[in-house]
Design an enzyme around this catalytic site. Structure first.
Site, PDB file in Angstrom:
ATOM      1  N   VAL A   1       3.923   1.048  -5.719  1.00 22.64           N
ATOM      2  CA  VAL A   1       4.322   0.190  -6.835  1.00 22.64           C
ATOM      3  C   VAL A   1       4.562   1.064  -8.056  1.00 22.64           C
ATOM      4  O   VAL A   1       3.722   1.881  -8.435  1.00 22.64           O
ATOM      5  CB  VAL A   1       3.234  -0.866  -7.128  1.00 22.64           C
ATOM      6  CG1 VAL A   1       3.593  -1.671  -8.373  1.00 22.64           C
ATOM      7  CG2 VAL A   1       3.065  -1.797  -5.928  1.00 22.64           C
TER       8      VAL A   1
ATOM      9  N   THR B   1     -10.579   5.184  -1.838  1.00 22.34           N
ATOM     10  CA  THR B   1     -12.035   5.141  -2.030  1.00 22.34           C
ATOM     11  C   THR B   1     -12.751   4.580  -0.816  1.00 22.34           C
ATOM     12  O   THR B   1     -13.851   5.018  -0.469  1.00 22.34           O
ATOM     13  CB  THR B   1     -12.362   4.292  -3.271  1.00 22.34           C
ATOM     14  OG1 THR B   1     -11.785   4.907  -4.438  1.00 22.34           O
ATOM     15  CG2 THR B   1     -13.858   4.156  -3.479  1.00 22.34           C
TER      16      THR B   1
ATOM     17  N   ILE C   1     -22.941   2.628   2.613  1.00 17.70           N
ATOM     18  CA  ILE C   1     -24.198   1.920   2.382  1.00 17.70           C
ATOM     19  C   ILE C   1     -23.921   0.473   1.988  1.00 17.70           C
ATOM     20  O   ILE C   1     -23.022   0.199   1.198  1.00 17.70           O
ATOM     21  CB  ILE C   1     -25.008   2.599   1.252  1.00 17.70           C
ATOM     22  CG1 ILE C   1     -25.307   4.060   1.608  1.00 17.70           C
ATOM     23  CG2 ILE C   1     -26.296   1.842   0.954  1.00 17.70           C
ATOM     24  CD1 ILE C   1     -26.103   4.256   2.859  1.00 17.70           C
TER      25      ILE C   1
ATOM     26  N   HIS D   1     -25.779  -1.899  -0.121  1.00 17.88           N
ATOM     27  CA  HIS D   1     -26.898  -1.921  -1.059  1.00 17.88           C
ATOM     28  C   HIS D   1     -27.556  -3.291  -1.087  1.00 17.88           C
ATOM     29  O   HIS D   1     -26.876  -4.322  -1.016  1.00 17.88           O
ATOM     30  CB  HIS D   1     -26.416  -1.553  -2.463  1.00 17.88           C
ATOM     31  CG  HIS D   1     -25.921  -0.141  -2.571  1.00 17.88           C
ATOM     32  ND1 HIS D   1     -26.773   0.935  -2.678  1.00 17.88           N
ATOM     33  CD2 HIS D   1     -24.659   0.366  -2.576  1.00 17.88           C
ATOM     34  CE1 HIS D   1     -26.058   2.057  -2.758  1.00 17.88           C
ATOM     35  NE2 HIS D   1     -24.778   1.731  -2.696  1.00 17.88           N
TER      36      HIS D   1
ATOM     37  N   GLU E   1     -16.402   0.119  -8.258  1.00 21.92           N
ATOM     38  CA  GLU E   1     -17.146   1.282  -7.790  1.00 21.92           C
ATOM     39  C   GLU E   1     -18.414   0.791  -7.103  1.00 21.92           C
ATOM     40  O   GLU E   1     -18.611  -0.404  -6.906  1.00 21.92           O
ATOM     41  CB  GLU E   1     -17.484   2.193  -8.969  1.00 21.92           C
ATOM     42  CG  GLU E   1     -18.346   1.547 -10.047  1.00 21.92           C
ATOM     43  CD  GLU E   1     -18.672   2.511 -11.173  1.00 21.92           C
ATOM     44  OE1 GLU E   1     -18.998   3.674 -10.889  1.00 21.92           O
ATOM     45  OE2 GLU E   1     -18.608   2.092 -12.346  1.00 21.92           O
TER      46      GLU E   1
ATOM     47  N   GLU F   1       0.840  -1.199   0.000  1.00 22.36           N
ATOM     48  CA  GLU F   1       0.000   0.000   0.000  1.00 22.36           C
ATOM     49  C   GLU F   1       0.873   1.246   0.000  1.00 22.36           C
ATOM     50  O   GLU F   1       1.806   1.361   0.794  1.00 22.36           O
ATOM     51  CB  GLU F   1      -0.908  -0.012   1.236  1.00 22.36           C
ATOM     52  CG  GLU F   1      -1.653   1.264   1.527  1.00 22.36           C
ATOM     53  CD  GLU F   1      -2.542   1.722   0.388  1.00 22.36           C
ATOM     54  OE1 GLU F   1      -2.427   2.898  -0.005  1.00 22.36           O
ATOM     55  OE2 GLU F   1      -3.348   0.903  -0.124  1.00 22.36           O
TER      56      GLU F   1
ATOM     57  N   CYS G   1     -16.750  19.395  16.736  1.00 20.59           N
ATOM     58  CA  CYS G   1     -15.650  20.362  16.614  1.00 20.59           C
ATOM     59  C   CYS G   1     -14.595  19.916  15.616  1.00 20.59           C
ATOM     60  O   CYS G   1     -13.627  20.637  15.371  1.00 20.59           O
ATOM     61  CB  CYS G   1     -15.033  20.638  17.978  1.00 20.59           C
ATOM     62  SG  CYS G   1     -13.742  19.476  18.504  1.00 20.59           S
TER      63      CYS G   1
END
Length: 478
Positions: free
Chosen positions: A172, A40, A47, A49, A336, A31, A436
Site C-alpha cells: 500500500v 512481527t 508467549i 501472557h 506490541e 499484504e 542443521c
C-alpha cells in the site's frame, strides 16, 4: 468495491479477517510480503501472557486477559499448537518484593485467575533450574506458549475458506478518501473499499498519519533471541520471566511448543522499520541477563539466533477504533507485547465494531473449524504404515532434523494460501527449523516447490522478493 480492506496479514490482521468471515461482507487482506506472518508475528517470544503486567484499566490489559482465555478453545477449533504451561516472574532480591506484590495486585485487578506469590522453596519445586539466589516468584498458572506461525496461518486459512480474499506482494502506497469510500493505492493498482482496517504493525503510524491530523508515533523496538536445540528442551518447563523493568519484561527463558528453549528478547529502540538483524552486543546482553534468573543455561546448544521488531507506540497502549477525523478508517495500531496473546480478542473487537457500524448479517455458511497439516510422526506405527501405503510421499523424509516428510510439504503447498517459498514451507511444517537449520533439506524442498508450482528452481525464493537461492547464468545460456 470491497466492504473492508485490511492492511497487513500479521496475527492481528488475520484474526480480524477470520472474525469478519462470520459475516456477509466482501473482505480483502492486502499484504506487501509474499505470505502471511512475515513481520512481527513471525519473530517474537511465542508467549501467551496471563495478563498481570498491563496497566489496570487499559485496553491492553482487557484484551490480553480475554485473548488468553480464548486461546485454548481457538487452538482446538483451528488445530494449532498451544500449551498452558504456566509462567513465573522471578524476584532476585528481597528489596524488590514490594514490586512483585504490586504486580500480583495488578493481575488480580485485571481478572487473571490463579495468581500466587510463591516462596523460594516452592519456586524451586516448580522450576529447579531457577537461580539459587531467587527469593520468590509470581506464579501464573494461566500463562501459556503457542506457535505464532501456526496461529497466524490457521486464522488466515480459516478466513480464506470462509470467503476472505488475500493479495500478497502488494504494498500500500497511499490512501485517499472519496465521498463514501476509500481509495487504497497500491503498487498493483487502486482498490476501492468502504472501510479500511490499519493492521500494519510497525508501519501502522505511517498509514494513520496519512489520513489524520492527530498524529501517532511508533518506534520499532528490536528484540534479539536465541533458540536452543531440542536436546535441552526440558531445561525449564515453565516460562521464566524476570521482574519488569523500564523496557518491559526483561529476558525470558521458556520452552516452546515444539520442544526447544527460547531465550530473549532484548529491547533496543531503533529507527529502521526493517532492522531485524541481530547484533553481537544484543546477543551478548540477552545471554548475560538470562543467566541471572536461570543457572547453568546451556547456551552452547544455540542452533540459531534471530530478531523481531515490536511496534512500540509512545503511550504504550493499543490504539483500536475509528479515527476521529477519518471516517471509515479503523486503527489497529501499537500492537506490541502482549499483542500475540491479545489477537483472538482483538479480532472479535474489531469485527464486532464493523458489524455494528455496517449492519453486517451473519454468514450462514461460516465454518469455524480447520484441520492442520497431518504429522506422521504423531501417529502410531500401525497408522503411519497404513498412511504410507496409501500415500508413499509420507514415507519420504525430507527434513531429517524435524522428521518432516514430502507428504507434509505437499500439503503445505496445496492447502489454502499454500506455501510458495522455503520459509513458507518452514513456517507450516518446520522443515529447516532443526539443528542443521535447513543445511540438509533446502535443495530437496526447493525441488519440490519448483515441481509443484511448475516453475524453474531459479524462480523459487527463500522468503519472497529477491531472495533467490539460485542466481546467475548457466554455461548453457552464455
Amino acid at each position: 468495491m470491497y466492504d473492508i480492506v485490511i492492511i497487513g496479514a500479521g496475527v492481528s490482521g488475520c484474526a480480524i479477517a477470520r472474525e469478519l468471515s462470520r459475516y456477509q461482507a466482501k473482505v480483502l487482506v492486502v499484504e506487501r510480503a509474499e505470505d502471511v506472518c512475515c513481520g512481527t508475528s513471525k519473530a517474537n517470544s511465542a508467549i501467551v501472557h496471563a495478563g498481570y503486567d498491563a496497566a489496570h484499566g487499559s485496553l491492553m490489559a482487557r484484551l490480553n486477559v480475554e485473548g488468553s482465555r480464548r486461546m485454548e478453545a481457538l487452538s482446538k477449533e483451528l488445530d494449532f499448537e498451544y500449551k498452558r504451561n504456566g509462567s513465573l516472574v522471578v524476584c532476585l532480591d528481597k528489596e524488590d518484593l514490594p514490586g512483585l506484590q504490586k504486580l500480583y495486585e495488578n493481575g488480580v485487578a485485571n481478572g487473571v485467575e490463579g495468581l500466587e506469590i510463591v516462596d523460594a522453596e516452592r519456586l524451586h519445586e516448580l522450576e529447579p533450574n531457577v537461580t539459587d539466589t531467587a527469593v520468590a516468584a509470581l506464579w501464573a498458572p494461566t500463562g501459556g506458549i503457542v506457535c505464532p506461525f501456526g496461529l497466524t496461518i490457521a486464522l488466515a486459512e480459516n478466513a480464506y475458506t470462509n470467503g476472505v480474499e488475500f493479495r500478497f506482494n502488494t504494498e500500500v502506497t497511499g490512501l485517499t478518501p472519496a465521498e463514501d469510500h476509500w481509495e487504497v493505492q497500491t503498487e498493483n493498482g487502486v482498490i476501492d473499499t468502504k472501510y479500511v482496517v490499519n493492521a500494519a504493525g510497525v508501519y501502522a503510524d505511517v498509514f494513520h498519519n496519512m489520513v489524520s491530523a492527530k498524529k501517532i508515533h511508533i518506534t520499532p523496538r528490536r528484540g534479539d533471541y536465541c533458540l536452543l536445540d531440542r536436546s535441552v528442551g526440558g531445561f525449564v518447563t515453565h516460562t521464566v520471566f524476570q521482574q519488569p523493568g523500564k523496557y518491559g519484561k526483561g529476558v525470558l527463558v521458556s520452552p516452546t511448543v515444539h520442544g526447544n528453549i527460547i531465550v530473549g528478547p532484548t529491547a533496543i529502540d531503533i529507527e529502521d522499520r526493517e532492522g531485524n538483524n541481530t547484533t553481537a552486543a544484543g546477543l551478548g546482553e540477552l545471554t548475560e541477563k538470562a543467566q541471572k534468573s536461570v543457572k547453568n543455561l546451556p547456551m552452547r546448544q544455540v542452533i540459531t539466533s534471530f530478531a523481531g521488531l515490536r511496534a512500540h507506540e509512545d503511550g504504550h497502549e493499543f490504539i483500536i477504533g475509528e479515527v476521529e477525523d477519518a471516517p471509515r478508517f479503523i486503527d489497529c495500531a501499537g500492537i506490541e507485547s502482549p499483542g500475540l496473546s491479545s489477537a483472538p480478542a482483538i479480532g472479535v473487537m474489531v469485527a464486532e465494531m464493523l458489524r455494528d457500524k455496517m449492519g453486517l448479517a451473519e454468514n450462514p455458511n461460516f465454518v469455524g473449524t480447520r484441520k492442520g497439516i497431518l504429522r506422521p510422526s504423531e501417529l502410531s506405527l500401525e497408522e503411519r504404515n497404513e498412511l504410507i501405503h496409501k500415500e508413499p510421499a509420507y514415507g519420504n523424509i525430507i527434513c531429517r532434523c524435524e522428521m518432516v516428510t514430502e507428504g507434509e510439504i505437499l500439503d503445505a503447498i496445496h492447502r489454502p494460501l499454500g506455501a510458495k517459498s522455503l520459509d513458507g514451507v518452514k513456517r507450516r511444517t518446520r522443515a529447516g527449523m532443526g539443528r542443521c537449520q535447513a543445511g540438509f533439506c533446502s535443495p530437496r524442498t526447493l525441488e519440490i516447490l519448483a515441481r509443484e508450482w511448475g516453475v524453474p528452481q531459479s524462480e523459487i525464493t527463500k522468503s519472497g522478493g529477491h531472495s533467490k537461492l539460485i542466481v546467475g547464468e548457466s554455461k548453457d545460456s552464455l
